[in-house]
Design an enzyme around this catalytic site. Structure first.
Site, PDB file in Angstrom:
ATOM      1  N   HIS A 309       0.857  -1.189   0.000  1.00 36.19           N
ATOM      2  CA  HIS A 309       0.000   0.000   0.000  1.00 36.19           C
ATOM      3  C   HIS A 309       0.885   1.228   0.000  1.00 36.19           C
ATOM      4  O   HIS A 309       1.924   1.241   0.646  1.00 36.19           O
ATOM      5  CB  HIS A 309      -0.912   0.014   1.242  1.00 36.19           C
ATOM      6  CG  HIS A 309      -2.058   0.949   1.091  1.00 36.19           C
ATOM      7  ND1 HIS A 309      -1.966   2.284   1.390  1.00 36.19           N
ATOM      8  CD2 HIS A 309      -3.315   0.738   0.625  1.00 36.19           C
ATOM      9  CE1 HIS A 309      -3.122   2.859   1.131  1.00 36.19           C
ATOM     10  NE2 HIS A 309      -3.964   1.957   0.666  1.00 36.19           N
ATOM     11  N   ASP A 366      -7.885  -5.479   0.233  1.00 35.09           N
ATOM     12  CA  ASP A 366      -8.462  -6.353  -0.779  1.00 35.09           C
ATOM     13  C   ASP A 366      -8.013  -7.801  -0.683  1.00 35.09           C
ATOM     14  O   ASP A 366      -8.484  -8.643  -1.446  1.00 35.09           O
ATOM     15  CB  ASP A 366      -8.123  -5.813  -2.177  1.00 35.09           C
ATOM     16  CG  ASP A 366      -8.958  -4.598  -2.499  1.00 35.09           C
ATOM     17  OD1 ASP A 366     -10.112  -4.551  -2.018  1.00 35.09           O
ATOM     18  OD2 ASP A 366      -8.478  -3.695  -3.193  1.00 35.09           O
TER      19      ASP A 366
HETATM   20  N1  ACO Z   1       4.227  -7.733  -4.825  1.00 34.34           N
HETATM   21  C1  ACO Z   1       5.575  -7.715  -4.989  1.00 34.34           C
HETATM   22  N2  ACO Z   1       6.337  -6.606  -4.871  1.00 34.34           N
HETATM   23  C2  ACO Z   1       5.724  -5.458  -4.560  1.00 34.34           C
HETATM   24  C3  ACO Z   1       4.319  -5.403  -4.366  1.00 34.34           C
HETATM   25  C4  ACO Z   1       3.573  -6.582  -4.497  1.00 34.34           C
HETATM   26  N3  ACO Z   1       2.240  -6.590  -4.338  1.00 34.34           N
HETATM   27  N4  ACO Z   1       3.965  -4.132  -4.073  1.00 34.34           N
HETATM   28  C5  ACO Z   1       5.089  -3.410  -4.090  1.00 34.34           C
HETATM   29  N5  ACO Z   1       6.157  -4.206  -4.377  1.00 34.34           N
HETATM   30  C6  ACO Z   1       7.563  -3.799  -4.421  1.00 34.34           C
HETATM   31  C7  ACO Z   1       7.888  -3.025  -5.684  1.00 34.34           C
HETATM   32  O1  ACO Z   1       8.340  -3.873  -6.720  1.00 34.34           O
HETATM   33  C8  ACO Z   1       8.964  -2.083  -5.188  1.00 34.34           C
HETATM   34  O2  ACO Z   1      10.157  -2.834  -5.070  1.00 34.34           O
HETATM   35  P1  ACO Z   1      11.600  -2.093  -5.354  1.00 34.34           P
HETATM   36  O3  ACO Z   1      11.708  -1.026  -4.295  1.00 34.34           O
HETATM   37  O4  ACO Z   1      12.591  -3.172  -5.242  1.00 34.34           O
HETATM   38  O5  ACO Z   1      11.495  -1.514  -6.732  1.00 34.34           O
HETATM   39  C9  ACO Z   1       8.518  -1.740  -3.777  1.00 34.34           C
HETATM   40  O6  ACO Z   1       7.753  -2.878  -3.340  1.00 34.34           O
HETATM   41  C10 ACO Z   1       7.677  -0.478  -3.670  1.00 34.34           C
HETATM   42  O7  ACO Z   1       6.590  -0.618  -4.574  1.00 34.34           O
HETATM   43  P2  ACO Z   1       5.921   0.580  -5.357  1.00 34.34           P
HETATM   44  O8  ACO Z   1       5.206   0.022  -6.555  1.00 34.34           O
HETATM   45  O9  ACO Z   1       6.921   1.674  -5.592  1.00 34.34           O
HETATM   46  O10 ACO Z   1       4.872   1.079  -4.284  1.00 34.34           O
HETATM   47  P3  ACO Z   1       3.659   2.048  -4.554  1.00 34.34           P
HETATM   48  O11 ACO Z   1       3.387   2.737  -3.283  1.00 34.34           O
HETATM   49  O12 ACO Z   1       3.878   2.875  -5.756  1.00 34.34           O
HETATM   50  O13 ACO Z   1       2.443   1.040  -4.922  1.00 34.34           O
HETATM   51  C11 ACO Z   1       0.678  -0.499  -4.696  1.00 34.34           C
HETATM   52  C12 ACO Z   1       1.492   0.601  -4.020  1.00 34.34           C
HETATM   53  C13 ACO Z   1       0.165  -0.011  -6.070  1.00 34.34           C
HETATM   54  C14 ACO Z   1      -0.548  -0.807  -3.846  1.00 34.34           C
HETATM   55  C15 ACO Z   1       1.562  -1.753  -4.884  1.00 34.34           C
HETATM   56  O14 ACO Z   1       1.976  -2.221  -3.618  1.00 34.34           O
HETATM   57  C16 ACO Z   1       0.856  -2.871  -5.650  1.00 34.34           C
HETATM   58  O15 ACO Z   1       0.907  -2.880  -6.891  1.00 34.34           O
HETATM   59  N6  ACO Z   1       0.184  -3.834  -4.934  1.00 34.34           N
HETATM   60  C17 ACO Z   1      -0.562  -4.864  -5.590  1.00 34.34           C
HETATM   61  C18 ACO Z   1      -1.905  -4.341  -6.054  1.00 34.34           C
HETATM   62  C19 ACO Z   1      -2.848  -4.078  -4.914  1.00 34.34           C
HETATM   63  O16 ACO Z   1      -3.042  -4.900  -4.020  1.00 34.34           O
HETATM   64  N7  ACO Z   1      -3.505  -2.909  -4.961  1.00 34.34           N
HETATM   65  C20 ACO Z   1      -4.521  -2.527  -3.972  1.00 34.34           C
HETATM   66  C21 ACO Z   1      -4.045  -1.407  -3.104  1.00 34.34           C
HETATM   67  S1  ACO Z   1      -5.248  -1.029  -1.874  1.00 34.34           S
HETATM   68  C22 ACO Z   1      -6.437  -0.204  -2.711  1.00 34.34           C
HETATM   69  O17 ACO Z   1      -6.242   0.528  -3.614  1.00 34.34           O
HETATM   70  C23 ACO Z   1      -7.791  -0.452  -2.331  1.00 34.34           C
END
Ligand code: ACO
Length: 431
Positions: A309, A366
């Site tokens: 998140h 979720d």
């Molecule tokens: N699985 C694996 N790796 C992940 C995940 C994941 N679900 N989420 C983040 N990471 C990693 C990224 O690859 C990144 O790694 P790095 O630093 O080595 O490059 C690091 O964690 C940070 O991730 P970002 O994408 O920069 O984080 P951001 O804050 O931009 O994104 C998000 C947050 C979109 C929720 C992301 O965690 C994600 O895509 N999760 C999966 C989708 C999801 O569950 N979305 C629902 C969110 S809650 C809502 O909206 C209701």
């Protein structure tokens, strides 16, 4: 020593500087007001994804991502989840205070008596192919409300704004159920005013003309709780979209339709549908390790859906409540879903894995919600629609707050231009 009230920024190359005031809210860190930065220094700020940017002041919802705190109008989500109802929470988000009995009765009456769709609106559904995604239909149907209620679209009139809020919260379940029933070829049901908000929705989803529907109070209670947890989440992507569209003076139905399309993305509300599909693909707890390895592999675009998140870096308080509720609901409904074992194994494996620990990736709202929806008989394609029904309360509360705030301006970010330098147009033969 008292806290500094300004922050000084100096551009060392030009020696131009700016003394920027700090803006403090009731809770949370102070923000640097950069309103005069461009005038003072000739620079904009660059913050793709808005990781360090507050886009607005708001008195609706507060999140402390480090402590796992979520408050609606100051009330902790845990207390609202235990003691309140979705409709009461909707009133709270819209009005700032919990309703007294007579206030709630009037609100419930207004909502109940605006639940019907215009008959002509049903024709819209006939235009869709039978396998259309319900989110596509929902966005179109909500945008079309502005064509039915154009006499009440003065965004500067508080009475019109209130009417739009009532209509949206009231009609969303009716439209959502119609989207579902169209895709499965069932006749659209009229809303039943003798039922409460959530039970009425379940009735419109599942009642068939040929036999009476046995409503399960456990299902209604579970859905009401999920709606409370999804009702608002401050300046998330879809709410920010509603505000950006709203900032242009667009009508409330157009603004909320934009929020619905933003919610649809798998990085946002579309994650609940994606989680279930991913759990089904993983299939059994034995395959969990493989999935975790894939999620960590930087050459693989696979991510664990329902994990991570932008704001919560400790835990998502909503996920904690939903996890507990998931076990309870499945027990009470007598559902034995093997996907719950896969989900628990996945959570356990990720939470002890350095990759997820270092990046502070926890299950989000979720991760478990889809398993509950599935137990209630709601198909995966409808999961994000469920989210949209609940989030409508938050979206419209933000849209109203935006219009009540004096001096609101159109949202208009700047950019770092990376395209071609100035060049002259050449005739076709000389390119
Ligand atoms: N699985 C694996 N790796 C992940 C995940 C994941 N679900 N989420 C983040 N990471 C990693 C990224 O690859 C990144 O790694 P790095 O630093 O080595 O490059 C690091 O964690 C940070 O991730 P970002 O994408 O920069 O984080 P951001 O804050 O931009 O994104 C998000 C947050 C979109 C929720 C992301 O965690 C994600 O895509 N999760 C999966 C989708 C999801 O569950 N979305 C629902 C969110 S809650 C809502 O909206 C209701």
């Amino acid at each position: 020593m008292s806290d500094p009230k300004t922050v000084k920024l100096v551009d060392e190359s030009s020696h131009r500087g700016s003394e920027l005031p700090l803006v403090s809210g009731t809770l949370g860190p102070a923000c640097i007001d950069i309103g005069t930065l461009y005038k003072d220094t000739g620079h904009f700020t660059y913050d793709p994804g808005y990781g360090s940017t507050a886009s607005t002041k708001s008195a609706i919802t507060y999140i402390d991502g480090d402590q796992g705190v979520l408050l609606y109008r100051g009330y902790p989500i845990e207390q609202l989840a235990e003691k309140s109802s979705f409709l009461e929470v909707a009133y709270l988000l819209l009005n700032g205070e919990l309703p007294k009995q007579d206030e709630f009765s009037a609100f419930e009456h207004d909502i109940t008596h605006h639940t019907m769709m215009h008959e002509a609106q049903k024709n819209f559904f006939q235009g869709f192919h039978h396998d259309a995604h319900p989110m596509a239909m929902l966005a179109a149907a909500v945008a079309s409300l502005s064509a039915f209620y154009h006499e009440n679209l003065d965004v500067d009139d508080p009475a019109d704004r209130k009417m739009a809020a009532i209509r949206l919260i009231a009609k969303m379940p009716t439209i959502a159920a119609a989207c579902y029933r169209y895709t499965i070829g069932w006749p659209v049901r009229y809303p039943r005013n003798n039922l409460d908000y959530v039970t009425r929705f379940l009735h419109m989803m599942f009642e068939v003309p040929s036999e009476p529907l046995q409503m399960n109070p456990v299902a209604a209670k579970a859905l009401d709780l999920l709606f409370i947890l999804h009702a608002d989440h401050e300046q998330n992507a879809s709410t920010s979209t509603v505000r950006l569209v709203g900032s242009t003076g667009a009508n409330p139905y157009a603004s909320i339709a934009a929020g619905i399309t933003a919610l649809w993305g798998p990085a946002h509300g579309g994650a609940n549908e994606a989680v279930l599909k991913q759990l089904e693909e993983i299939g059994t707890p034995d395959n969990v390790e493989k999935a975790v390895l894939r999620a960590k592999d930087k050459n693989d675009s696979f991510r664990l859906m329902g994990f991570g998140h932008r704001v919560y870096k400790n835990f998502d308080p909503r996920a904690k409540i939903i996890r507990e509720m998931c076990h309870k609901v499945l027990d009470e409904l007598g559902v034995n879903d093997p996907l719950l074992d896969v989900a628990m194994k996945l959570e356990e494996a990720a939470l002890k894995d350095d990759y997820f620990v270092e990046r502070k990736l926890y299950p989000n709202v979720d991760f478990y919600s889809g398993i509950i929806y599935k137990a209630l008989g709601i198909p995966a394609e409808m999961f994000t629609v469920m989210f949209a029904i609940a989030r409508t309360a938050g979206w419209i509360a933000h849209w109203i707050e935006q219009h009540e705030t004096p001096g609101s301006r159109i949202g208009r970010p700047r950019q770092v231009y990376t395209g071609a330098d100035v060049r002259d147009y050449l005739p076709t033969g000389k390119r």
